[in-house]
Design a protein around this motif. Sequence first.
Motif, PDB file in Angstrom:
ATOM      1  N   LEU A 284       0.822  -1.209   0.000  1.00  0.00           N
ATOM      2  CA  LEU A 284       0.000   0.000   0.000  1.00  0.00           C
ATOM      3  C   LEU A 284       0.853   1.255   0.000  1.00  0.00           C
ATOM      4  CD1 LEU A 284      -2.791  -1.011   2.573  1.00  0.00           C
ATOM      5  CD2 LEU A 284      -2.876  -1.121   0.070  1.00  0.00           C
ATOM      6  N   GLU A 285       1.996   1.195   0.677  1.00  0.00           N
ATOM      7  CA  GLU A 285       2.877   2.355   0.746  1.00  0.00           C
ATOM      8  C   GLU A 285       3.634   2.575  -0.566  1.00  0.00           C
ATOM      9  OE1 GLU A 285       4.005   2.264   5.538  1.00  0.00           O
ATOM     10  OE2 GLU A 285       5.357   1.384   4.050  1.00  0.00           O
ATOM     11  N   ARG A 286       3.788   1.539  -1.361  1.00  0.00           N
ATOM     12  CA  ARG A 286       4.630   1.638  -2.570  1.00  0.00           C
ATOM     13  C   ARG A 286       3.811   1.503  -3.862  1.00  0.00           C
ATOM     14  NH1 ARG A 286       9.287  -2.647  -1.428  1.00  0.00           N
ATOM     15  NH2 ARG A 286      10.175  -1.721  -3.345  1.00  0.00           N
ATOM     16  N   VAL A 287       2.545   1.914  -3.796  1.00  0.00           N
ATOM     17  CA  VAL A 287       1.697   1.803  -4.994  1.00  0.00           C
ATOM     18  C   VAL A 287       2.251   2.659  -6.131  1.00  0.00           C
ATOM     19  CG1 VAL A 287      -0.586   2.335  -5.933  1.00  0.00           C
ATOM     20  CG2 VAL A 287      -0.377   1.229  -3.698  1.00  0.00           C
ATOM     21  N   LYS A 288       2.678   3.875  -5.801  1.00  0.00           N
ATOM     22  CA  LYS A 288       3.197   4.760  -6.867  1.00  0.00           C
ATOM     23  C   LYS A 288       4.474   4.178  -7.459  1.00  0.00           C
ATOM     24  CE  LYS A 288       3.451   9.652  -7.924  1.00  0.00           C
ATOM     25  NZ  LYS A 288       3.246  11.025  -7.414  1.00  0.00           N
ATOM     26  N   GLU A 289       5.304   3.613  -6.605  1.00  0.00           N
ATOM     27  CA  GLU A 289       6.544   2.971  -7.082  1.00  0.00           C
ATOM     28  C   GLU A 289       6.215   1.817  -8.017  1.00  0.00           C
ATOM     29  OE1 GLU A 289      10.349   0.440  -5.304  1.00  0.00           O
ATOM     30  OE2 GLU A 289       9.173   1.678  -3.933  1.00  0.00           O
ATOM     31  N   ILE A 290       5.139   1.091  -7.695  1.00  0.00           N
ATOM     32  CA  ILE A 290       4.712  -0.012  -8.576  1.00  0.00           C
ATOM     33  C   ILE A 290       4.317   0.530  -9.941  1.00  0.00           C
ATOM     34  CG2 ILE A 290       2.950  -1.798  -8.910  1.00  0.00           C
ATOM     35  CD1 ILE A 290       2.868  -2.080  -5.836  1.00  0.00           C
TER      36      ILE A 290
ATOM     37  N   GLY B   4       8.456  -0.518 -17.892  1.00  0.00           N
ATOM     38  CA  GLY B   4       8.549  -1.781 -18.631  1.00  0.00           C
ATOM     39  C   GLY B   4       8.667  -3.008 -17.769  1.00  0.00           C
ATOM     40  N   ALA B   5       8.575  -2.825 -16.435  1.00  0.00           N
ATOM     41  CA  ALA B   5       8.653  -3.990 -15.549  1.00  0.00           C
ATOM     42  C   ALA B   5       7.417  -4.858 -15.714  1.00  0.00           C
ATOM     43  CB  ALA B   5       8.796  -3.541 -14.106  1.00  0.00           C
ATOM     44  N   SER B   6       7.597  -6.160 -15.750  1.00  0.00           N
ATOM     45  CA  SER B   6       6.463  -7.078 -15.894  1.00  0.00           C
ATOM     46  C   SER B   6       5.840  -7.354 -14.530  1.00  0.00           C
ATOM     47  CB  SER B   6       6.933  -8.394 -16.510  1.00  0.00           C
ATOM     48  OG  SER B   6       7.838  -9.059 -15.630  1.00  0.00           O
ATOM     49  N   LYS B   7       4.695  -8.014 -14.547  1.00  0.00           N
ATOM     50  CA  LYS B   7       4.047  -8.388 -13.288  1.00  0.00           C
ATOM     51  C   LYS B   7       4.962  -9.290 -12.456  1.00  0.00           C
ATOM     52  CE  LYS B   7      -0.758  -8.087 -14.885  1.00  0.00           C
ATOM     53  NZ  LYS B   7      -2.040  -8.808 -15.054  1.00  0.00           N
ATOM     54  N   ARG B   8       5.701 -10.169 -13.167  1.00  0.00           N
ATOM     55  CA  ARG B   8       6.611 -11.069 -12.433  1.00  0.00           C
ATOM     56  C   ARG B   8       7.709 -10.274 -11.752  1.00  0.00           C
ATOM     57  NH1 ARG B   8       8.885 -16.466 -15.176  1.00  0.00           N
ATOM     58  NH2 ARG B   8       6.721 -17.013 -14.714  1.00  0.00           N
ATOM     59  N   ASP B   9       8.180  -9.185 -12.452  1.00  0.00           N
ATOM     60  CA  ASP B   9       9.234  -8.360 -11.840  1.00  0.00           C
ATOM     61  C   ASP B   9       8.730  -7.707 -10.565  1.00  0.00           C
ATOM     62  OD1 ASP B   9      11.044  -8.945 -13.852  1.00  0.00           O
ATOM     63  OD2 ASP B   9      10.365  -7.281 -15.117  1.00  0.00           O
ATOM     64  N   VAL B  10       7.486  -7.224 -10.599  1.00  0.00           N
ATOM     65  CA  VAL B  10       6.914  -6.597  -9.405  1.00  0.00           C
ATOM     66  C   VAL B  10       6.755  -7.627  -8.292  1.00  0.00           C
ATOM     67  CG1 VAL B  10       4.892  -5.400  -8.479  1.00  0.00           C
ATOM     68  CG2 VAL B  10       5.729  -4.845 -10.772  1.00  0.00           C
ATOM     69  N   THR B  11       6.300  -8.824  -8.676  1.00  0.00           N
ATOM     70  CA  THR B  11       6.180  -9.900  -7.677  1.00  0.00           C
ATOM     71  C   THR B  11       7.528 -10.204  -7.036  1.00  0.00           C
ATOM     72  OG1 THR B  11       4.347 -10.878  -8.914  1.00  0.00           O
ATOM     73  CG2 THR B  11       5.473 -12.290  -7.317  1.00  0.00           C
ATOM     74  N   ASN B  12       8.569 -10.231  -7.875  1.00  0.00           N
ATOM     75  CA  ASN B  12       9.914 -10.541  -7.366  1.00  0.00           C
ATOM     76  C   ASN B  12      10.404  -9.482  -6.394  1.00  0.00           C
ATOM     77  OD1 ASN B  12      10.066 -12.906  -8.825  1.00  0.00           O
ATOM     78  ND2 ASN B  12      11.152 -11.974 -10.568  1.00  0.00           N
TER      79      ASN B  12
ATOM     80  N   MET C  30       8.336 -16.309   3.107  1.00  0.00           N
ATOM     81  CA  MET C  30       8.088 -16.270   1.656  1.00  0.00           C
ATOM     82  C   MET C  30       6.647 -16.651   1.354  1.00  0.00           C
ATOM     83  SD  MET C  30      10.812 -15.297  -0.029  1.00  0.00           S
ATOM     84  CE  MET C  30      10.590 -15.935  -1.675  1.00  0.00           C
ATOM     85  N   LEU C  31       6.147 -17.698   2.063  1.00  0.00           N
ATOM     86  CA  LEU C  31       4.752 -18.096   1.852  1.00  0.00           C
ATOM     87  C   LEU C  31       3.794 -16.995   2.300  1.00  0.00           C
ATOM     88  CD1 LEU C  31       4.871 -21.825   3.052  1.00  0.00           C
ATOM     89  CD2 LEU C  31       4.590 -21.008   0.710  1.00  0.00           C
ATOM     90  N   ALA C  32       4.125 -16.341   3.437  1.00  0.00           N
ATOM     91  CA  ALA C  32       3.275 -15.268   3.945  1.00  0.00           C
ATOM     92  C   ALA C  32       3.263 -14.066   3.021  1.00  0.00           C
ATOM     93  CB  ALA C  32       3.745 -14.867   5.341  1.00  0.00           C
ATOM     94  N   GLY C  33       4.343 -13.845   2.256  1.00  0.00           N
ATOM     95  CA  GLY C  33       4.426 -12.679   1.370  1.00  0.00           C
ATOM     96  C   GLY C  33       3.917 -12.924  -0.034  1.00  0.00           C
ATOM     97  N   LEU C  34       3.525 -14.155  -0.348  1.00  0.00           N
ATOM     98  CA  LEU C  34       3.086 -14.455  -1.722  1.00  0.00           C
ATOM     99  C   LEU C  34       1.809 -13.691  -2.090  1.00  0.00           C
ATOM    100  CD1 LEU C  34       3.718 -18.308  -2.086  1.00  0.00           C
ATOM    101  CD2 LEU C  34       4.927 -16.435  -3.212  1.00  0.00           C
ATOM    102  N   ILE C  35       0.826 -13.673  -1.217  1.00  0.00           N
ATOM    103  CA  ILE C  35      -0.455 -13.012  -1.525  1.00  0.00           C
ATOM    104  C   ILE C  35      -0.265 -11.511  -1.695  1.00  0.00           C
ATOM    105  CG2 ILE C  35      -2.757 -12.508  -0.645  1.00  0.00           C
ATOM    106  CD1 ILE C  35      -2.775 -15.260   0.634  1.00  0.00           C
ATOM    107  N   PRO C  36       0.410 -10.797  -0.763  1.00  0.00           N
ATOM    108  CA  PRO C  36       0.641  -9.361  -0.991  1.00  0.00           C
ATOM    109  C   PRO C  36       1.440  -9.086  -2.264  1.00  0.00           C
ATOM    110  CG  PRO C  36       1.033  -9.920   1.300  1.00  0.00           C
ATOM    111  CD  PRO C  36       0.870 -11.204   0.569  1.00  0.00           C
ATOM    112  N   ALA C  37       2.423  -9.957  -2.566  1.00  0.00           N
ATOM    113  CA  ALA C  37       3.236  -9.748  -3.772  1.00  0.00           C
ATOM    114  C   ALA C  37       2.377  -9.878  -5.034  1.00  0.00           C
ATOM    115  CB  ALA C  37       4.386 -10.743  -3.798  1.00  0.00           C
ATOM    116  N   ARG C  38       1.484 -10.838  -5.049  1.00  0.00           N
ATOM    117  CA  ARG C  38       0.616 -11.000  -6.214  1.00  0.00           C
ATOM    118  C   ARG C  38      -0.392  -9.846  -6.315  1.00  0.00           C
ATOM    119  NH1 ARG C  38      -0.751 -17.441  -7.000  1.00  0.00           N
ATOM    120  NH2 ARG C  38       1.436 -18.100  -7.272  1.00  0.00           N
TER     121      ARG C  38
END
Length: 618
Positions: A514-520, A527-535, A596-604
């Motif tokens: 939520l804090e980094r929405v603009k950065e996203i 040109g970053a892909s969705k996978r890059d943002v997830t990473n 890592m498992l706990a962060g998967l949902i927020p990352a997606r």
Amino acid sequence: ALSLSFNNLLTKKGRTLLTAFAGSIGIIGIGLIMSLSSGMQGYIDRVEQDTMTSYPVTIEDNTMDMSVLMSAMMDRDEQGEKRSYDGTVRSRAFADKLLDSIADTEKNNLTAFRKYLNSPGGQELKETASAIEYNYGITMHVYNKQAVGDKLVAVSPNGLMDELGMSDMISLRDQFMGGMSSAMPGSEVWMALPAESSLRDREYELLDGHWPENEDEVMLEVDDSGEISDFTLYSLGLMNQSELVENYKDLQAEKTEEITPGKPVAYTKDELLGMEFTLVPNSALYKKVGNIWVDESGDEAFVQEAVTNGRMLKITGIMKPRETSLGPVSTMGGVYYDRSLENWIRTEGKSSKIVKEQEAHQDVNVFTGRKFGDSAQLTAADLTPEQQMMLASLSQQELMDYMASYNDAANATYESNMARLGIFNDDTPTSIDLYADTFEDKEKIGDLIAEYNDLQQAEGNDANVISYNDAVGAMMSGVSDIINIISYVLMAFVSISLVVSSIMIGIITYISVLERVKEIGILRAMGASKRDVTNVFNAETFIIGLLSGLLGVGLTVLLNIPISMVIERMTGVAGIAQMPLNGAVILIGVELLLTMLAGLIPARMAARKDPVQALRSE
């Protein structure tokens, strides 16, 4: 992704450290339990290894199955139906089962087993055991004719127990306890050193003098402080035995409320080294009366003469048990002889008249004049005139003792008579001790004995099957199982905190999204892909998880120091809290996985953000 996440976390150092610390609490809890469990298991392993020397696998010629005895003591009548109390009190079978289990002793063919150990088939068993000791049940008759109080003291068998009237109680205890009696302090103060010098050096440490070089040289054992129990000193004749006996009789007669402690004594090493005892060959304590041989060990004048002609033994060294020794007599002290002394007794016995007579008439019991197996009680009609005259000169108590001794000998065998006279066969031990360096080796010895039993049964030699009890090994193994069960249960409870911390890290990661929405939005626009943002957000949770794991393990290691110090002060056991290296690696890996498992949902969720809407956000 790692660089971006790391720079972002640096801008929020305080929150990142608090998050990492909160996530590490579960790791610290599990780490402390794992450290205590590992340290305790290490201590148990050390105790197990140390007790391998003091408590070997012992195979006796006659063994009672202790498990059967315990089962009989705890068993319920499975034949009957389960009933509730209905006002009637009924009997339940117990005495017959108990007595049957005590009488049900297994006869071990140690001659065949010894032959197997020295054959190619027993090579693996022989190599697994660090040492093998053969015992022949020789009773030594040792006296101190220079004892304090100017009285001839029987050192072995311990005459003090007879004076106190406790010899029968000790005998009953040893018969009932079976193999466990070796784990209890005994009454004998005259014992054998290990036959193998490597085993001797591992069990004992030389303090003064030298190890026995001849059969007439013995060792005195003291404890770490150079002390020896007064019981041992009384038994050796180095403290006035008569005073203790009189005090004990006064206590029994209620003339006193407690036994008056003996006056402490101190001996210099020069006084002890060279101190002498006298060994009387077993065969020298018998006198022929008519056509039978009579035990004269109760005749003081006869014993005095036998001691005069006995073999002088002297103390040539003072030793103590090593710190790793947990032997049952290590706190009592005593005198230890070299096994070559048993061979001297056998050699002396073979040249005696009584042994020659017994060997010449192997079907006749020299102590009764009758054939072996004739268990008829002694009557006056069986006595010669010479025997009747001899018996007439005895007091009533002496006559009763003579009759009892005669009737006991009536049930003897040729082999038991020879053993009584100190004659033994190297191929027929009364017990075999198998020593092991590690608990794993001890278990392997048990497996190899089982293989030997299977081989004997396959060949139809059921009489050669070996039965033995390893009560100490079973006890130590049970302690390990209990420690593991407790550790697993505690870890299961503490693991709840890991789940809680993982959920918290997931929430923190969502807040970061939520804090980094603009950065996203900027990343997607570049040109970053969705996978890059997830990473990017997976990298953030990875860094937090790694930091939590390292912080948790580091704090656990630091906390282990004061915990170990407190436990050492309370119990004397050092280094009990130790974090195992593989355990630390596993804990860090578990923390990484959970975060890592706990962060998967927020990352997606971050990857699914619309770039245009993200750029518009404030």
